[in-house]
Design a protein around this motif. Structure first.
Motif, PDB file in Angstrom:
ATOM      1  N   ARG A  92       0.829  -1.204   0.000  1.00 33.98           N
ATOM      2  CA  ARG A  92       0.000   0.000   0.000  1.00 33.98           C
ATOM      3  C   ARG A  92       0.866   1.258   0.000  1.00 33.98           C
ATOM      4  O   ARG A  92       1.909   1.310   0.650  1.00 33.98           O
ATOM      5  N   LYS A  93       0.369   2.267  -0.698  1.00 29.93           N
ATOM      6  CA  LYS A  93       0.982   3.601  -0.688  1.00 29.93           C
ATOM      7  C   LYS A  93      -0.135   4.615  -0.520  1.00 29.93           C
ATOM      8  O   LYS A  93      -1.198   4.472  -1.135  1.00 29.93           O
ATOM      9  N   VAL A  94       0.094   5.620   0.307  1.00 37.48           N
ATOM     10  CA  VAL A  94      -0.891   6.685   0.492  1.00 37.48           C
ATOM     11  C   VAL A  94      -0.179   8.020   0.335  1.00 37.48           C
ATOM     12  O   VAL A  94       0.880   8.244   0.929  1.00 37.48           O
ATOM     13  N   VAL A  95      -0.762   8.902  -0.472  1.00 36.95           N
ATOM     14  CA  VAL A  95      -0.197  10.224  -0.721  1.00 36.95           C
ATOM     15  C   VAL A  95      -1.022  11.265   0.020  1.00 36.95           C
ATOM     16  O   VAL A  95      -2.253  11.309  -0.107  1.00 36.95           O
ATOM     17  N   ARG A  96      -0.324  12.094   0.803  1.00 34.71           N
ATOM     18  CA  ARG A  96      -0.975  13.220   1.482  1.00 34.71           C
ATOM     19  C   ARG A  96      -0.284  14.505   1.061  1.00 34.71           C
ATOM     20  O   ARG A  96       0.797  14.487   0.491  1.00 34.71           O
ATOM     21  N   ARG A  97      -0.913  15.629   1.348  1.00 35.05           N
ATOM     22  CA  ARG A  97      -0.357  16.916   0.931  1.00 35.05           C
ATOM     23  C   ARG A  97       0.026  17.752   2.142  1.00 35.05           C
ATOM     24  O   ARG A  97      -0.534  17.592   3.239  1.00 35.05           O
ATOM     25  N   ALA A  98       0.979  18.652   1.939  1.00 38.02           N
ATOM     26  CA  ALA A  98       1.410  19.532   3.025  1.00 38.02           C
ATOM     27  C   ALA A  98       1.894  20.856   2.432  1.00 38.02           C
ATOM     28  O   ALA A  98       2.319  20.916   1.277  1.00 38.02           O
ATOM     29  N   ARG A  99       1.817  21.888   3.258  1.00 39.10           N
ATOM     30  CA  ARG A  99       2.366  23.185   2.865  1.00 39.10           C
ATOM     31  C   ARG A  99       2.885  23.896   4.108  1.00 39.10           C
ATOM     32  O   ARG A  99       2.503  23.566   5.241  1.00 39.10           O
ATOM     33  N   GLY A 100       3.757  24.856   3.911  1.00 40.81           N
ATOM     34  CA  GLY A 100       4.231  25.686   5.002  1.00 40.81           C
ATOM     35  C   GLY A 100       4.774  24.909   6.173  1.00 40.81           C
ATOM     36  O   GLY A 100       5.645  24.045   6.032  1.00 40.81           O
ATOM     37  N   ALA A 101       4.251  25.206   7.368  1.00 40.22           N
ATOM     38  CA  ALA A 101       4.733  24.560   8.590  1.00 40.22           C
ATOM     39  C   ALA A 101       4.478  23.062   8.573  1.00 40.22           C
ATOM     40  O   ALA A 101       5.269  22.292   9.140  1.00 40.22           O
ATOM     41  N   GLU A 102       3.391  22.631   7.936  1.00 42.56           N
ATOM     42  CA  GLU A 102       3.119  21.193   7.833  1.00 42.56           C
ATOM     43  C   GLU A 102       4.266  20.490   7.111  1.00 42.56           C
ATOM     44  O   GLU A 102       4.725  19.423   7.523  1.00 42.56           O
ATOM     45  N   TRP A 103       4.705  21.090   6.010  1.00 37.40           N
ATOM     46  CA  TRP A 103       5.811  20.508   5.236  1.00 37.40           C
ATOM     47  C   TRP A 103       7.094  20.495   6.055  1.00 37.40           C
ATOM     48  O   TRP A 103       7.836  19.513   6.053  1.00 37.40           O
ATOM     49  N   ARG A 104       7.355  21.570   6.772  1.00 32.57           N
ATOM     50  CA  ARG A 104       8.585  21.631   7.574  1.00 32.57           C
ATOM     51  C   ARG A 104       8.571  20.567   8.663  1.00 32.57           C
ATOM     52  O   ARG A 104       9.596  19.910   8.909  1.00 32.57           O
ATOM     53  N   ARG A 105       7.432  20.361   9.308  1.00 31.31           N
ATOM     54  CA  ARG A 105       7.356  19.323  10.342  1.00 31.31           C
ATOM     55  C   ARG A 105       7.524  17.930   9.743  1.00 31.31           C
ATOM     56  O   ARG A 105       8.214  17.074  10.300  1.00 31.31           O
ATOM     57  N   ALA A 106       6.898  17.705   8.591  1.00 28.94           N
ATOM     58  CA  ALA A 106       7.035  16.398   7.935  1.00 28.94           C
ATOM     59  C   ALA A 106       8.476  16.148   7.520  1.00 28.94           C
ATOM     60  O   ALA A 106       8.979  15.017   7.605  1.00 28.94           O
ATOM     61  N   SER A 107       9.172  17.204   7.125  1.00 29.38           N
ATOM     62  CA  SER A 107      10.547  17.065   6.658  1.00 29.38           C
ATOM     63  C   SER A 107      11.519  16.726   7.777  1.00 29.38           C
ATOM     64  O   SER A 107      12.651  16.292   7.511  1.00 29.38           O
ATOM     65  N   GLU A 108      11.087  16.920   9.014  1.00 28.76           N
ATOM     66  CA  GLU A 108      11.952  16.593  10.148  1.00 28.76           C
ATOM     67  C   GLU A 108      11.900  15.112  10.505  1.00 28.76           C
ATOM     68  O   GLU A 108      12.749  14.621  11.246  1.00 28.76           O
ATOM     69  N   LEU A 109      10.922  14.392   9.982  1.00 27.37           N
ATOM     70  CA  LEU A 109      10.819  12.958  10.256  1.00 27.37           C
ATOM     71  C   LEU A 109      11.781  12.193   9.350  1.00 27.37           C
ATOM     72  O   LEU A 109      12.107  12.635   8.250  1.00 27.37           O
TER      73      LEU A 109
END
Length: 253
Positions: A92-109
């Motif tokens: 399984r693969k799931v695609v979600r979207r992010a912008r701004g602070a959401e993207w920055r937080r996701a990028s820290e994982l």
């Protein structure tokens, strides 16, 4: 992992090797009894500068390949156990979207970010597989909907020397769904390749294109012997629908 030829999507078919316990059958198999994992992908979609749809699809496919080939996903690498657990169940693969602070937080994982060089650049971050019901909170908050992207111009004809992931002209898919399908197609091609061809593709930076053929060409592709993705029917489209044909030059007959 041994060579696979057919695929369920949200799980990935190559028609020759659909065993009763294949991870890529849409019918229920023993793999459904295993703990289920998902490969999360997050696409960056800023309001002022969203990526082009085709760039996003191609970047998602490359992100899957980068994850599959990363040393941390192999052998005794830190992500290897999660990758094996994921591939032992449904793919399984799931695609979600992010912008701004959401993207920055996701990028820290822990994960990998893949970016295109195009003017309409797409950024996709792929993460090691997580339990289906055990997403990190930073990713669980992100929306699946809202990934409706457009191409500002008709994509150019693909280079026949490079792999092409052909999308079905018969199905309506959101950009997020199509990104997951493109990732499935890339994964099927990867599994089918020899180690020599894998190395060459990796060293070239995983060149590929995602395109939609006309109806006649699509019909030819689906019976060509190339790897075919058949959707498991978890979202958007009917189970068993043929979504992608993975056309890698090394796999052409």
């Amino acid at each position: 992992m041994s060579s696979h030829s057919t695929a369920d999507a949200d799980s990935p078919e190559r028609t020759s090797s659909t065993g009763a316990d294949s991870p890529f059958r849409h019918e229920r198999t023993e793999r459904d009894a295993a703990p289920q994992y998902v490969l999360p992908l997050v696409v960056r979609i800023e309001k002022a500068a969203p990526p082009a749809r085709t760039d996003a699809l191609e970047t998602a496919a490359r992100a899957v390949l980068v994850m599959l080939s990363d040393e941390r996903s192999l052998g005794e690498g830190e992500w290897a156990e999660a990758m094996r657990d994921w591939q032992d169940a449904r793919i399984r693969k799931v695609v979600r979207r992010a912008r701004g602070a959401e993207w920055r937080r996701a990028s820290e994982l822990p994960g990998l970010t893949v970016t295109t060089d195009a003017a309409t650049a797409a950024e996709v971050r792929v993460f090691p597989p997580v339990p289906l019901d055990g997403w990190p909170k930073e990713l669980a908050k992100l929306q699946v909907s809202g990934t409706d992207l457009d191409d500002p111009a008709e994509p150019s004809a693909p280079d026949p020397a490079h792999p092409v992931l052909w999308l079905s002209p018969d199905l309506e898919m959101s950009a997020g769904k199509a990104m997951a399908q493109a990732g499935h197609g890339a994964q099927l091609a990867w599994w089918e390749l020899s180690e020599t061809d894998r190395k060459a593709w990796r060293e070239a930076g995983f060149p590929l294109a995602v395109r939609t053929p006309d109806a006649r060409r699509w019909q030819q592709l689906t019976v060509s012997g190339l790897p075919v993705v058949r959707d498991a029917g978890f979202t958007e489209i009917a189970p068993g629908s043929c979504t992608v044909v993975a056309d890698h030059p090394a796999l052409r007959r």
